[in-house]
Motif scaffolding. Structure first.
Motif, short mmCIF file in Angstrom:
data_model
loop_
_atom_site.label_atom_id
_atom_site.label_comp_id
_atom_site.label_asym_id
_atom_site.label_seq_id
_atom_site.Cartn_x
_atom_site.Cartn_y
_atom_site.Cartn_z
N PRO A 489 0.43 -1.17 -0.03
CA PRO A 489 -0.19 0.01 -0.28
C PRO A 489 1.28 1.34 0.05
O PRO A 489 0.86 2.55 -0.44
CB PRO A 489 -1.03 -0.66 1.50
CG PRO A 489 -0.68 -1.06 1.93
CD PRO A 489 0.81 -2.04 1.10
N ALA A 490 2.38 1.67 0.52
CA ALA A 490 3.03 2.46 0.62
C ALA A 490 2.91 2.51 -0.96
O ALA A 490 3.50 3.87 -0.98
CB ALA A 490 3.66 1.96 1.28
N LEU A 494 2.70 6.17 -2.91
CA LEU A 494 3.55 6.86 -3.59
C LEU A 494 3.19 7.03 -5.19
O LEU A 494 3.24 7.82 -5.38
CB LEU A 494 4.47 6.57 -3.73
CG LEU A 494 6.14 6.69 -3.86
CD1 LEU A 494 6.12 8.53 -3.69
CD2 LEU A 494 7.15 6.59 -3.82
N LEU A 495 2.37 5.91 -5.77
CA LEU A 495 2.46 6.34 -7.34
C LEU A 495 0.97 7.05 -7.47
O LEU A 495 1.24 8.04 -8.35
CB LEU A 495 1.55 4.48 -7.83
CG LEU A 495 2.99 3.90 -7.81
CD1 LEU A 495 2.35 2.56 -8.10
CD2 LEU A 495 3.95 3.95 -8.32
N ASP A 496 0.02 7.04 -6.49
CA ASP A 496 -0.93 7.88 -6.46
C ASP A 496 -0.62 9.79 -6.26
O ASP A 496 -0.95 10.03 -7.24
CB ASP A 496 -1.97 7.40 -4.90
CG ASP A 496 -2.80 7.19 -5.95
OD1 ASP A 496 -2.41 6.01 -6.31
OD2 ASP A 496 -3.52 6.05 -4.25
N LYS A 528 12.60 5.35 0.91
CA LYS A 528 12.03 5.07 2.17
C LYS A 528 10.93 3.95 1.81
O LYS A 528 10.84 2.89 3.11
CB LYS A 528 11.53 6.17 2.41
CG LYS A 528 10.37 5.79 3.52
CD LYS A 528 10.11 7.41 4.63
CE LYS A 528 9.68 7.63 6.02
NZ LYS A 528 9.62 5.80 6.08
N VAL A 529 10.28 3.81 1.40
CA VAL A 529 8.35 2.47 1.13
C VAL A 529 9.65 1.58 1.00
O VAL A 529 9.17 0.53 1.70
CB VAL A 529 8.29 3.20 -0.13
CG1 VAL A 529 7.66 2.06 -0.40
CG2 VAL A 529 6.94 4.45 0.04
N ARG A 530 10.47 1.16 -0.03
CA ARG A 530 11.89 0.08 -0.15
C ARG A 530 11.97 -0.52 1.20
O ARG A 530 11.99 -1.94 1.85
CB ARG A 530 12.26 0.21 -1.24
CG ARG A 530 11.97 0.62 -2.12
CD ARG A 530 12.33 -0.18 -3.57
NE ARG A 530 12.97 -1.26 -4.11
CZ ARG A 530 12.52 -2.18 -3.87
NH1 ARG A 530 11.46 -1.65 -4.45
NH2 ARG A 530 13.07 -3.33 -3.64
N HIS A 531 12.98 0.35 1.89
CA HIS A 531 13.02 0.48 3.13
C HIS A 531 12.34 -0.32 4.39
O HIS A 531 12.52 -1.00 4.90
CB HIS A 531 13.91 1.62 3.65
CG HIS A 531 15.03 1.08 5.08
ND1 HIS A 531 14.27 1.46 6.00
CD2 HIS A 531 16.46 0.99 4.67
CE1 HIS A 531 14.78 0.94 6.46
NE2 HIS A 531 16.44 1.02 6.26
N ASP A 532 11.42 0.63 4.13
CA ASP A 532 10.20 0.48 5.03
C ASP A 532 9.42 -1.61 5.06
O ASP A 532 9.38 -2.26 6.19
CB ASP A 532 9.30 1.23 5.22
CG ASP A 532 9.19 2.86 6.02
OD1 ASP A 532 10.15 2.60 6.39
OD2 ASP A 532 8.54 3.12 5.72
N TYR A 649 7.45 -10.37 -1.37
CA TYR A 649 7.35 -9.26 -3.31
C TYR A 649 7.73 -8.15 -3.07
O TYR A 649 8.41 -7.79 -3.41
CB TYR A 649 6.73 -9.96 -4.13
CG TYR A 649 6.03 -10.83 -4.71
CD1 TYR A 649 7.01 -11.03 -5.27
CD2 TYR A 649 4.66 -11.22 -4.24
CE1 TYR A 649 6.35 -13.41 -5.64
CE2 TYR A 649 4.61 -12.90 -4.39
CZ TYR A 649 5.07 -13.77 -5.25
OH TYR A 649 5.52 -14.80 -5.80
N PRO A 650 7.44 -7.35 -2.30
CA PRO A 650 7.13 -5.89 -2.04
C PRO A 650 9.32 -5.40 -1.27
O PRO A 650 9.56 -4.42 -1.29
CB PRO A 650 6.48 -5.28 -0.76
CG PRO A 650 5.52 -6.70 -1.48
CD PRO A 650 6.29 -7.36 -1.36
#
Ligand code: 26Q
Length: 829
Positions: A489-490, A494-496, A528-532, A649-650
């Motif tokens: 969802p994060a 971010l894409l939105d 940041k999204v990927r790290h989280d 996957y994320p």
């Protein structure tokens, strides 16, 4: 996909009032369905109450959809599959209905946390892997694209086993998905059909003097429909997944007892009660089980009878059947449909052969998912004859007529006739189900461009020559609802924020992200999204395995079924070589890596189980080696399934897609990783070819022999030991295994694996090793440049639009089924 309407925004009702109404419904369901008051309700009770509340929201859409589909001029796509690996339903249903925040707030007001309740749901493991999950992604896309559709399959009481690890070995634990009930299921005792087995046939003539065949069976099984709603994303369409449960027929045939066939009759009763009990694993050495064939015929017969009943209900003559239904065969597992539809039309409806054959071919289409000769389905004739005498008779007749055509077109070519026959006469005689499916269908497709090409050139070559127009490619896809919006969802937010929300209705719109690939602000947010996501996976890894991993390390992930052709052991050999380099030279400047594996081995597949043991053995040795300072971590994440996939996957930086070229039909995990921004290290196999084309060669780590080179090397005299002799790194890695470094000193444990590699190496692990290591070096270099890596990651997501299952389903609808979207105009409550 411009026809898809924008999300419905309910502006007229106060959100707080909706939450209150929702909470009220949950509480009511808790009392009326779970028979619990809130103060003593368990988390599972709350989950059930919430699931029923969500289901009720879908039922109105469902009723509206079904009513619309009963109209005469509407064509319905029927997806026939022995597997539907649908995953947990609550989160996806909330997402598709647009009810997530409403449900979250409502549950909060009841003192419950939505995320905890989502975690309670047991997933229905009604599939092995790729093929079953594909069927589930396709149902999501069918509903989302508003295409009238029914998924037909089997309601297994026990799905795929749960995997546990004991002393580093896989142990299988019985799947218990139904133990606490399935809130999504609606059982329909009134929708049931009889399916016959055994016995013999008899020719008679009817009043009009026509030849008729009667099947005197030895027993019948009743199939009862168990339905699950399949709600589309932000549309009113709610399709159905109809799974058949087997039951014994009420009137047990006592005549058989009197005729002295006691054991046959009892066997039929036992078979009827166990038919839908358990899902068969793939890759079993002896998959040719009687019960498996009975399962296939059972669900196919129930499904076709159901379709005929629905067509009767539309008030149309059976001659119009193929205008009302398009049935897609998911591999050969339902291919008995060719014979069964013929039987129903000939024996039960009294149609002539030519009319029945025309309907059958127009209605059916076949998707092939494998080129591996050992995986092509065949059934021994004695088994077939004793279980399904009438369908076999029809198969013989289809074959006879077909081979007459072959002889007409290729006079004197007896070798071709033998090759194309439905009956394999070499050794014990067998029915070749792929031939039956190909001849009985108007369209035959592979699941990636390379796979479809190879299909035409190899296993179905003669057929492609005879009917070239019948063959096409439909590259697989995965649903962006479950594998992006729900599980990441994060990133979706971010894409939105970056692109607006159009991409949610047309994944190809992600392409616009390319224009932002160098934006420093996007880079920061992306990282940041990927790290989280990685940190969240690290927490899960620690909780399930006790292994501590650093979210700053490169997360290098290979999750999929364990199989020699998928080459998890190639990855393992690289890890060993890396570990040896670091131990010899602790100051070496190499990035930290966390290697994560997941996947089940078929219970009878000894080599696959040994590969798991090798990986856990490497983990044990490497993770605690003080000499390398924690710079390599190896994790075998147990029980990889849809639910665990949501977290995996994320969190991937690198996606391992390293099958021997020409062996993986498509792969779909590769697509799930790409959408989530992982880079792929891979061979030119399956859909990797198209992933690289879309992402750009500069954003993909390519290595290894091509399919043509693999073929050539195998034809020549491939000597794996030569590669070992000439490569110190490879020899050293194999020596470490042989010396017992990963088996607590046991030098015998991995002997079968080593012997196999040194003596035959059927999947060319050793031939591809050196290039794989070089490619991994390129990965290390790329990882050092954080900006560059982030850019490549963004480009992968940006170019992933093609791999949406919406694109795949739009192609099936247009090129194979001739089905159209139908708007469901029904006010949702
Ligand atoms: C057959 C007979 C008896 C018992 C079991 C089976 C059986 C069951 C499942 C045989 C095969 C399967 C599953 C095959 C499968 O998952 N194939 C994968 O399909 C994906 C979707 O197209 C592809 O992406 C993968 O490449 C392919 O391996």
């Amino acid at each position: 996909m411009s026809e898809i309407p924008a999300p419905e925004v309910a502006v007229d009702i106060d959100p707080a009032a909706k939450e209150q109404a929702f909470a009220h419904d949950v509480e009511r369901n808790l009392i009326c369905r779970q028979a619990r008051y809130p103060d003593i309700a368990t988390q599972h009770d709350w989950f059930m109450a919430l699931a029923y509340t969500v289901r009720d929201r879908m039922l109105a859409n469902w009723a509206g959809s079904m009513q619309t589909y009963s109209a005469r001029d509407i064509k319905v796509a029927c997806y026939l599959s022995a597997e539907f690996l649908i995953g947990p339903q609550l989160g996806n249903s909330l997402l598709n209905l647009g009810l997530e925040s409403e449900a979250r707030e409502a549950m909060r007001s009841l003192g419950q946390n939505l995320d905890e309740l989502l975690a309670v749901e047991e997933e229905p493991g009604l599939g092995n892997g790729g093929l079953g999950r594909l069927a589930a992604c396709y149902l999501d896309s069918l509903a989302t694209l508003q295409i009238p559709a029914i998924g037909y399959g089997i309601r297994y009481e026990f799905g795929i086993f749960d995997q546990a690890l004991r002393d580093g070995w896989q142990v299988e634990v019985t799947d218990k998905w139904l133990q606490k009930g399935n809130p999504w299921e609606i059982v329909r005792p009134d929708v049931s059909y009889y399916v016959s087995f055994g016995g013999h046939t008899q020719c008679t003539t009817d009043e009009a003097g026509r030849l008729r065949v009667q099947w005197h069976h030895t027993g019948q099984v009743k199939g009862v429909a168990c339905d699950m709603p399949m709600q589309g994303y932000r549309v009113n369409t709610c399709n159905v997944l109809r799974l058949w449960k087997s039951e014994a027929v009420e009137s047990f045939d006592f005549q058989d007892f009197n005729a002295g066939k006691y054991y046959e009759a009892v066997e039929m009763k036992v078979v009827s009660e166990t038919l839908s009990k358990v899902l068969y694993p793939n890759d079993e050495p002896d998959a040719g089980k009687r019960l498996r064939l009975a399962q296939q015929y059972f669900f196919v017969s129930c499904s076709l009878q159901d379709m005929l009943r629905l067509s009767d209900a539309k008030g149309l003559p059976v001659e119009r059947f193929a205008d009302l239904f398009a049935a897609q065969l998911n591999d050969t597992h339902p291919s008995i449909a060719v014979a069964e539809l013929m039987r129903l039309l000939l024996d039960e409806r009294g149609l002539s052969w030519d009319v029945a054959w025309n309907i059958t071919q127009r209605a059916l289409a076949y998707t092939n998912h494998t080129l591996l000769p050992e995986a092509l389905e065949t059934w021994g004739l004695p088994l077939f004859q004793s279980l399904l005498p009438r369908p076999l008779e029809i198969i013989y007749e289809i074959n006879r007529r077909f081979l007459d055509d072959v002889r007409r077109i290729y006079p004197g070519d007896d070798a071709r006739v033998m090759r194309m026959s439905f009956i394999d006469e070499a050794g014990d005689r067998k029915v070749r189900m792929a031939h039956l499916a190909t001849v009985g269908s108007h369209a035959v497709n592979g699941v990636a461009a390379l796979h479809s090409d190879l299909l035409r050139q190899t296993v179905l070559r003669d057929f492609a020559e005879m009917f070239p127009e019948r063959f096409l490619n439909v590259t697989n896809g995965v649903t962006p609802r479950r594998f992006l919006m729900l599980s990441n969802p994060a990133l979706a937010r971010l894409l939105d924020d970056t692109l607006g929300t159009d991409w949610r209705h047309d994944l190809a719109r992600l392409d616009a992200l390319a224009a932002h690939a160098d934006s420093p602000a996007l880079h920061d947010a992306w990282r940041k999204v990927r790290h989280d996501n990685k940190a969240a996976l690290a927490v899960r890894i620690h909780a399930t395995t006790g292994i501590e991993v650093n979210p700053g390390a490169l997360f290098d992930i290979q999750v999929k079924r364990i199989h020699e052709y998928k080459r998890q052991h190639l990855n393992a050999l690289y890890i060993i070589s890396l570990w040896r380099r670091l131990s010899r030279n602790p100051d070496l400047d190499l990035p930290s890596r966390c290697f994560i594996f997941g996947g089940k081995a078929a219970p009878g597949y000894a080599m696959a189980k040994l590969i798991i043991r090798l990986i856990t053995g490497i983990a044990e040795t490497v993770n605690d080696d003080p000499a390398i300072g924690g710079r390599i971590k190896v994790v075998f994440y147990p029980d990889f399934n849809v639910k665990n996939g949501h977290a995996i996957y994320p969190a991937a930086d690198l996606s391992e897609q390293i099958s021997t070229a020409g062996k993986e039909a498509s792969g779909t995990g590769n697509m799930k990783f790409m959408i989530n921004g992982a880079l792929t290290i891979g061979t030119l196999d399956g859909a990797n070819v198209e992933i690289r084309e879309e992402a750009g060669a500069e954003n993909f780590f390519l290595f290894g022999l091509t399919a043509a080179q693999v073929d050539e090397l195998k034809r020549s005299d491939y000597r794996p030991a030569d590669y070992v002799r000439n490569d110190d790194t490879l020899r050293d890695a194999l020596d470490q295994i042989a010396e017992g470094r990963f088996s607590r000193g046991d030098r015998d444990m991995f002997r079968p694996l080593l012997d196999n590699l040194m003596q035959s190496d059927p999947f060319l692990v050793l031939a591809d090793f050196a290039d794989y290591v070089r490619c991994q070096e390129r990965v290390n270099e790329a990882w050092r440049d954080k900006e560059q890596w982030t850019r490549m990651s963004i480009m992968n997501t940006a170019r992933s639009g093609k791999f949406s299952s919406d694109r795949a389903i739009a192609e099936y609808a247009e090129r194979i089924w001739a089905t159209r979207p139908v708007r469901i105009d029904h006010a949702r409550s």
